[in-house]
Design an enzyme around this catalytic site. Structure first.
Site, PDB file in Angstrom:
ATOM      1  N   SER A 237       8.054   4.240  10.804  1.00 55.75           N
ATOM      2  CA  SER A 237       8.621   3.446   9.842  1.00 55.75           C
ATOM      3  C   SER A 237       9.301   2.312  10.893  1.00 55.75           C
ATOM      4  CB  SER A 237       9.460   4.021   8.652  1.00 55.75           C
ATOM      5  OG  SER A 237      10.337   3.131   8.382  1.00 55.75           O
ATOM      6  N   TYR A 250      15.707  10.610   7.582  1.00 55.49           N
ATOM      7  CA  TYR A 250      14.245   9.946   7.541  1.00 55.49           C
ATOM      8  C   TYR A 250      14.197   9.203   8.619  1.00 55.49           C
ATOM      9  CZ  TYR A 250      10.494   6.662   5.777  1.00 55.49           C
ATOM     10  OH  TYR A 250       9.451   6.106   5.913  1.00 55.49           O
TER      11      TYR A 250
HETATM   12  N1  LIG Z   1       5.938   2.672   1.396  1.00 55.42           N
HETATM   13  C1  LIG Z   1       6.767   2.130   2.420  1.00 55.42           C
HETATM   14  O1  LIG Z   1       7.702   1.142   2.256  1.00 55.42           O
HETATM   15  C2  LIG Z   1       6.744   2.937   3.964  1.00 55.42           C
HETATM   16  C3  LIG Z   1       7.423   2.221   4.913  1.00 55.42           C
HETATM   17  C4  LIG Z   1       7.583   2.868   6.168  1.00 55.42           C
HETATM   18  C5  LIG Z   1       6.771   3.908   6.488  1.00 55.42           C
HETATM   19  N2  LIG Z   1       6.183   4.602   5.337  1.00 55.42           N
HETATM   20  C6  LIG Z   1       5.505   5.930   5.546  1.00 55.42           C
HETATM   21  O2  LIG Z   1       4.321   5.861   5.165  1.00 55.42           O
HETATM   22  C7  LIG Z   1       3.826   7.049   4.634  1.00 55.42           C
HETATM   23  C8  LIG Z   1       3.468   6.904   3.272  1.00 55.42           C
HETATM   24  O3  LIG Z   1       4.265   6.608   2.428  1.00 55.42           O
HETATM   25  P1  LIG Z   1       3.743   6.056   0.975  1.00 55.42           P
HETATM   26  O4  LIG Z   1       4.853   4.971   0.705  1.00 55.42           O
HETATM   27  O5  LIG Z   1       2.292   5.775   0.932  1.00 55.42           O
HETATM   28  O6  LIG Z   1       4.217   7.440   0.058  1.00 55.42           O
HETATM   29  P2  LIG Z   1       3.953   7.649  -1.525  1.00 55.42           P
HETATM   30  O7  LIG Z   1       3.602   6.476  -2.140  1.00 55.42           O
HETATM   31  O8  LIG Z   1       5.121   8.749  -1.754  1.00 55.42           O
HETATM   32  O9  LIG Z   1       2.899   8.894  -1.242  1.00 55.42           O
HETATM   33  C9  LIG Z   1       2.937   9.890  -0.442  1.00 55.42           C
HETATM   34  C10 LIG Z   1       1.411  10.563  -0.492  1.00 55.42           C
HETATM   35  O10 LIG Z   1       1.871  11.789   0.365  1.00 55.42           O
HETATM   36  C11 LIG Z   1       1.603  12.976  -0.398  1.00 55.42           C
HETATM   37  N3  LIG Z   1       2.637  13.923  -0.059  1.00 55.42           N
HETATM   38  C12 LIG Z   1       4.060  13.828   0.021  1.00 55.42           C
HETATM   39  N4  LIG Z   1       4.758  14.731   0.358  1.00 55.42           N
HETATM   40  C13 LIG Z   1       3.600  15.548   0.799  1.00 55.42           C
HETATM   41  C14 LIG Z   1       3.661  16.904   1.181  1.00 55.42           C
HETATM   42  N5  LIG Z   1       4.776  17.550   1.390  1.00 55.42           N
HETATM   43  N6  LIG Z   1       2.476  17.744   1.583  1.00 55.42           N
HETATM   44  C15 LIG Z   1       1.299  16.966   1.333  1.00 55.42           C
HETATM   45  N7  LIG Z   1       1.206  15.740   0.679  1.00 55.42           N
HETATM   46  C16 LIG Z   1       2.390  14.986   0.515  1.00 55.42           C
HETATM   47  C17 LIG Z   1       1.804  12.417  -1.668  1.00 55.42           C
HETATM   48  O11 LIG Z   1       1.044  13.295  -3.021  1.00 55.42           O
HETATM   49  P3  LIG Z   1       1.831  14.679  -3.649  1.00 55.42           P
HETATM   50  O12 LIG Z   1       3.294  13.955  -3.816  1.00 55.42           O
HETATM   51  O13 LIG Z   1       1.132  15.051  -4.546  1.00 55.42           O
HETATM   52  O14 LIG Z   1       1.976  15.614  -2.402  1.00 55.42           O
HETATM   53  C18 LIG Z   1       1.013  11.040  -1.737  1.00 55.42           C
HETATM   54  O15 LIG Z   1      -0.355  11.302  -1.980  1.00 55.42           O
HETATM   55  C19 LIG Z   1       4.830   8.011   4.608  1.00 55.42           C
HETATM   56  O16 LIG Z   1       5.041   8.679   5.903  1.00 55.42           O
HETATM   57  C20 LIG Z   1       6.092   6.947   4.973  1.00 55.42           C
HETATM   58  O17 LIG Z   1       7.304   7.430   5.290  1.00 55.42           O
HETATM   59  C21 LIG Z   1       6.174   3.966   4.009  1.00 55.42           C
END
Ligand SMILES: NC(=O)c1ccc[n+]([C@@H]2O[C@H](COP(=O)([O-])OP(=O)(O)OC[C@H]3O[C@@H](n4cnc5c(N)ncnc54)[C@H](OP(=O)(O)O)[C@@H]3O)[C@@H](O)[C@H]2O)c1
Length: 354
Positions: A237, A250
């Site tokens: 991130s 985080y």
């Molecule tokens: N969105 C942003 O703005 C952003 C920015 C920078 C970085 N990121 C990074 O990108 C990645 C994905 O983020 P996102 O925004 O797509 O998140 P999201 O919308 O919350 O989706 C997260 C996914 O991971 C799964 N997950 C969460 N915790 C888990 C666990 N303990 N074990 C297995 N699966 C798990 C969730 O399913 P379940 O809840 O059913 O387990 C879901 O499929 C993360 O590493 C986040 O830090 C996101």
């Protein structure tokens, strides 16, 4: 400086030892990177190039997609049949396909992970994914089956070391001991100032974001090595580079992931495993909703407008825009990119005008 051939050869050989991949780059290593940076998402060859058995002409599927000013995606798949000059070169075709490869993407049922799973599968990879919610996982698997994508899945909480081991046993058996791609995507954030974070909050963030990426990489190592052309992509991130309100723990996990990427790249290049990282800014996913709730911003528009002002492209990103970069890092086209953290933030971290 005047350098004779012997000196030049000596310099090349000695310097290539300093390079984890063990060789100097060639023009052909750079060309695909330039091409990737020039490609609009709407011309991204998301299903790679496939040969038709009855003729020497091949078929390439383009996704006709557009991103609107809010960062939302329009997706209109279309197919172009043969005759496209850019694909006449066999070697170029091979660089832009994942046909015959296998991939594990953690957290593939929502947001960025969901887009990565689909992107890799459209390039021809067989993908396995996981999440904690079985019903949601089954729903996704059903939708992917309807799209004819080769995607399997199993329930796993990546914050548990026992479940990580079970996941890798499943992957080992589904892919017969060979894994080409590991994407450590699953992550979580608990939006609180440091003084309010409990030991449980701290442990949950560290185990989900960092322990999982470290341990899954370790467990995947023999499978990645066995594939002969392994690659890992960690999802970090911009919080690993700049401070974000109420996200210090985080941020610490994401900074650690950036350095883990660089160190693993150097350690595992000898095993033909490349390790890279993608660091997004705010992307429209369910995770962002948790941010809105924590800041008591009932108005989505208020947050989006404030954030968009900080981004030089003037909008939030779409999960597909992150997935395209991840896919590029998995393709043979990026074979000389190793140990890098690629920021995908629409220019947020370089924008001094906010
Ligand atoms: N969105 C942003 O703005 C952003 C920015 C920078 C970085 N990121 C990074 O990108 C990645 C994905 O983020 P996102 O925004 O797509 O998140 P999201 O919308 O919350 O989706 C997260 C996914 O991971 C799964 N997950 C969460 N915790 C888990 C666990 N303990 N074990 C297995 N699966 C798990 C969730 O399913 P379940 O809840 O059913 O387990 C879901 O499929 C993360 O590493 C986040 O830090 C996101």
């Amino acid at each position: 400086m005047d350098v004779n051939l012997a000196t030049f050869t000596y310099i090349c050989v000695s310097r290539s030892h300093r390079n984890p991949l063990g060789r100097l780059g060639e023009a052909d290593d750079l060309a695909p990177v330039v091409a990737f940076l020039c490609l609009p998402l709407r011309q991204w060859p998301s299903r790679g190039c496939r040969w038709r058995s009855n003729s020497e002409r091949h078929r390439i599927s383009f996704r006709s997609v557009d991103i609107d000013h809010r960062g939302e995606l329009y997706d209109r798949p279309k197919t172009m049949e043969g005759g496209d000059q850019k694909c006449d070169d066999n070697q170029a075709v091979g660089r832009w396909t994942l046909v015959g490869t296998t991939a594990l993407v953690t957290g593939g049922t929502k947001g960025i992970g969901h887009a990565i799973v689909e992107e890799l599968a459209r390039f021809g990879a067989a993908v396995h994914t996981c999440s904690r919610n079985e019903a949601e996982l089954n729903e996704c698997l059903q939708q992917w089956r309807a799209l004819n994508l080769k995607i399997t899945g199993s329930v796993c909480d990546v914050s548990s070391d026992v479940e990580r081991e079970k996941l890798m046993q499943t992957v080992n058996s589904v892919f017969h001991g060979k894994l080409h791609i590991l994407v450590n995507n699953a992550g979580t954030v608990i939006w609180k100032p440091v003084v309010e974070q409990t030991p449980e909050d701290y442990r949950r963030i560290i185990s989900t974001n960092l322990d999982s990426a470290f341990h899954l990489s370790q467990l995947a190592h023999p499978l990645l090595k066995a594939s002969g052309r392994g690659c890992i992509v960690n999802i970090s991130s911009i919080a690993g580079f700049v401070a974000i309100d109420s996200a210090s723990v985080y941020a610490a996990t994401k900074g650690a992931l950036n350095q883990l990427t660089r160190s693993l790249a150097c350690e595992w290049a000898k095993d033909n495993i490349r390790v890279n990282c993608v660091a997004p800014a705010y992307i429209r996913t369910p995770l962002i909703q948790t941010c809105l709730q924590s800041q008591q911003l009932s108005e989505d528009e208020e947050f989006v407008a404030r954030e968009a002002r900080r981004v030089s492209l003037g909008r939030l990103g779409a999960p597909e825009e992150v997935a395209a970069v991840v896919a590029f890092l998995c393709l043979p086209a990026s074979g000389y990119v190793d140990g890098q953290v690629i920021i995908v933030d629409g220019g947020r971290t370089v924008n001094g005008n906010n």
